[in-house]
Design an enzyme around this catalytic site. Structure first.
Site, PDB file in Angstrom:
ATOM      1  N   GLU A 202     -19.590   8.625   1.757  1.00 40.91           N
ATOM      2  CA  GLU A 202     -20.806   9.518   2.200  1.00 40.91           C
ATOM      3  C   GLU A 202     -22.244   8.540   1.926  1.00 40.91           C
ATOM      4  O   GLU A 202     -22.830   9.322   3.475  1.00 40.91           O
ATOM      5  CB  GLU A 202     -21.165  10.559   1.169  1.00 40.91           C
ATOM      6  CG  GLU A 202     -19.582  11.985   1.132  1.00 40.91           C
ATOM      7  CD  GLU A 202     -18.999  11.444  -0.129  1.00 40.91           C
ATOM      8  OE1 GLU A 202     -18.547  12.159  -0.474  1.00 40.91           O
ATOM      9  OE2 GLU A 202     -18.312  10.153   0.245  1.00 40.91           O
TER      10      GLU A 202
ATOM     11  N   ALA B 284      18.125  -1.423   1.329  1.00 40.78           N
ATOM     12  CA  ALA B 284      18.847  -1.521   2.834  1.00 40.78           C
ATOM     13  C   ALA B 284      19.783  -1.556   2.452  1.00 40.78           C
ATOM     14  O   ALA B 284      20.564  -2.539   1.536  1.00 40.78           O
ATOM     15  CB  ALA B 284      18.146  -2.351   3.190  1.00 40.78           C
TER      16      ALA B 284
ATOM     17  N   CYS C 118     -18.131  13.668  -5.044  1.00 44.21           N
ATOM     18  CA  CYS C 118     -17.725  13.241  -5.914  1.00 44.21           C
ATOM     19  C   CYS C 118     -19.181  13.488  -6.473  1.00 44.21           C
ATOM     20  O   CYS C 118     -20.483  13.317  -5.537  1.00 44.21           O
ATOM     21  CB  CYS C 118     -17.574  11.697  -6.711  1.00 44.21           C
ATOM     22  SG  CYS C 118     -19.306  10.925  -6.036  1.00 44.21           S
TER      23      CYS C 118
ATOM     24  N   ARG D  22       3.641  -3.497   0.561  1.00 43.03           N
ATOM     25  CA  ARG D  22       3.417  -4.365  -0.752  1.00 43.03           C
ATOM     26  C   ARG D  22       1.737  -4.899  -0.633  1.00 43.03           C
ATOM     27  O   ARG D  22       1.584  -4.316  -1.678  1.00 43.03           O
ATOM     28  CB  ARG D  22       4.812  -6.285  -0.494  1.00 43.03           C
ATOM     29  CG  ARG D  22       5.752  -5.564  -0.598  1.00 43.03           C
ATOM     30  CD  ARG D  22       6.515  -7.106  -1.307  1.00 43.03           C
ATOM     31  NE  ARG D  22       7.488  -7.396  -1.197  1.00 43.03           N
ATOM     32  CZ  ARG D  22       8.410  -7.696  -1.676  1.00 43.03           C
ATOM     33  NH1 ARG D  22       8.138  -9.124  -1.161  1.00 43.03           N
ATOM     34  NH2 ARG D  22       9.862  -7.628  -1.661  1.00 43.03           N
TER      35      ARG D  22
ATOM     36  N   CYS E 164     -22.413  10.975  -4.846  1.00 41.97           N
ATOM     37  CA  CYS E 164     -22.095  11.463  -3.795  1.00 41.97           C
ATOM     38  C   CYS E 164     -22.549  13.392  -3.172  1.00 41.97           C
ATOM     39  O   CYS E 164     -23.749  13.203  -2.535  1.00 41.97           O
ATOM     40  CB  CYS E 164     -21.474  11.641  -2.669  1.00 41.97           C
ATOM     41  SG  CYS E 164     -20.886   9.797  -3.094  1.00 41.97           S
TER      42      CYS E 164
ATOM     43  N   LEU F 134       8.513 -11.148  -5.027  1.00 39.67           N
ATOM     44  CA  LEU F 134       7.342  -9.940  -4.187  1.00 39.67           C
ATOM     45  C   LEU F 134       6.014 -10.322  -3.576  1.00 39.67           C
ATOM     46  O   LEU F 134       4.918  -9.549  -4.769  1.00 39.67           O
ATOM     47  CB  LEU F 134       7.558  -9.390  -5.996  1.00 39.67           C
ATOM     48  CG  LEU F 134       9.604  -9.229  -7.031  1.00 39.67           C
ATOM     49  CD1 LEU F 134       9.376  -8.294  -8.192  1.00 39.67           C
ATOM     50  CD2 LEU F 134       9.761  -8.022  -5.474  1.00 39.67           C
TER      51      LEU F 134
END
Length: 340
Positions: free
Chosen positions: A53, A157, A78, A191, A87, A211
């Protein structure tokens, strides 16, 4: 009105630009419209930066037009002081007469208060425009604040006959890659947008996964594993200290830079303890990538929001059996969403 939906679609499109960078805040886009013409727009770019905003209002060249304009935003403005001022107060201060909202913010310090503040300040508020789409966009944020846990993605998978790997006894035997290059890229994109990624002990030992995000641009998620008896070799990549990592264990162990050992009580609501810890860390989303036993545990306890299964034409005939997906749907679909 159709025009309201068009401007809200633009808000949603803008909000998506913040994917992977706004957590633990939501993705938000805002548009300022004056007599049918867009005169300002913005989105929340990253956590700690100005809200959508504020960006949209600042982008308006002639600020006097705000008094005759409508502000569109996909999430309730908010009403509290956090990293930035509220905002809702800015909208009132700028004398914007009307605000159109996609969906209400479930965050306890906002939840309806932003709308109430606007109306008390004389602003006309219309809510529920493209509400389903607005909820879907911020499903992680909404799940986090309503269920008090991260939004959980289960992913694996498998071969056409339901196996996820060959039978292996050592990490020196390479795991079978069943994913295509295209789907691996999609996995790494996910990820880059997720807060955390998790594997079980056996997967951490046998697959020795990094990872990390490699096939997409972005930040790698927090790495998590379970290791009740600290069996993962210290030379494995998940313990290399290259990225923030948490090991949930039953054994006392000193933490190191980027490597935190957290003691929990195994055998008694183990996953609930893990998820509560992640909730306290304000992690909105978690990807669980294996192995089969860990995935089954999440499924049996109903702790999931989306399941992503990639089924390849390859038949193995034997090996490590994949999780059993008990639902009234075809397992060969790419993604099945349980919903909020």
């Amino acid at each position: 009105m159709l025009s309201d939906q068009i401007y809200m679609q633009r808000c949603l499109a803008l909000a998506r630009h913040g994917a992977g960078r706004t957590s633990p805040n939501p993705m938000v886009g805002a548009v300022v419209v004056h007599r049918g013409k867009v005169i300002g727009e913005g989105y929340h770019r990253r956590y700690g930066s100005e809200h959508a905003e504020v960006m949209a209002i600042k982008s308006v060249g002639d600020q006097s037009l705000l008094k005759e304009s409508t502000l569109y935003v996909n999430l309730e403005p908010c009403s509290h002081y956090g990293q930035t001022p509220p905002c809702a107060a800015l909208i009132i201060d700028k004398k914007i007469p009307k605000t159109v909202i996609g969906c209400q913010d479930p965050f306890p310090e906002v939840s309806g208060r932003g709308i109430a503040m606007l109306r008390a300040g004389g602003v006309e508020v219309v809510s529920g425009i493209l509400e389903d789409e607005a909820i879907e966009l911020n499903r992680e944020f909404i799940t986090f604040h309503t269920l008090k846990r991260p939004y959980i993605y289960l992913k694996w998978a498998q071969s056409s006959d339901g196996f996820i790997d060959r039978n292996r006894s050592s990490f020196k035997e390479q795991p079978l890659v069943l994913s295509s290059e295209r789907s691996l890229q999609a996995v790494h994109r996910k990820r880059a947008e997720a807060a955390a990624i998790m594997v079980g002990t056996r997967t951490a030992i046998l697959d020795n996964p990094a990872l990390t995000v490699r096939r997409w641009a972005g930040t790698s998620p927090l790495r998590i594993t379970l290791d009740r008896h600290l069996r993962i070799p210290p030379t494995h990549r998940i313990l290399d200290g290259s990225l923030p990592t948490i090991v949930f264990t039953e054994q006392p162990s000193a933490s190191k830079p980027n490597l935190e050992f957290v003691q929990i009580e195994f055998g008694r609501n183990t996953l609930a303890q893990v998820l509560d810890n992640l909730y306290q860390r304000r992690l909105l989303s978690l990807i669980v990538e294996g192995g089969a036993s860990l995935l089954e545990s999440f499924m049996s306890e109903g702790l999931w929001d989306e399941i992503q299964v990639e089924t390849t034409p390859l038949r193995l005939g034997d090996g490590v059996r994949g999780p059993s997906l008990k639902c009234e749907t075809n397992i060969n679909i790419r993604t099945w969403a349980k919903g909020i």
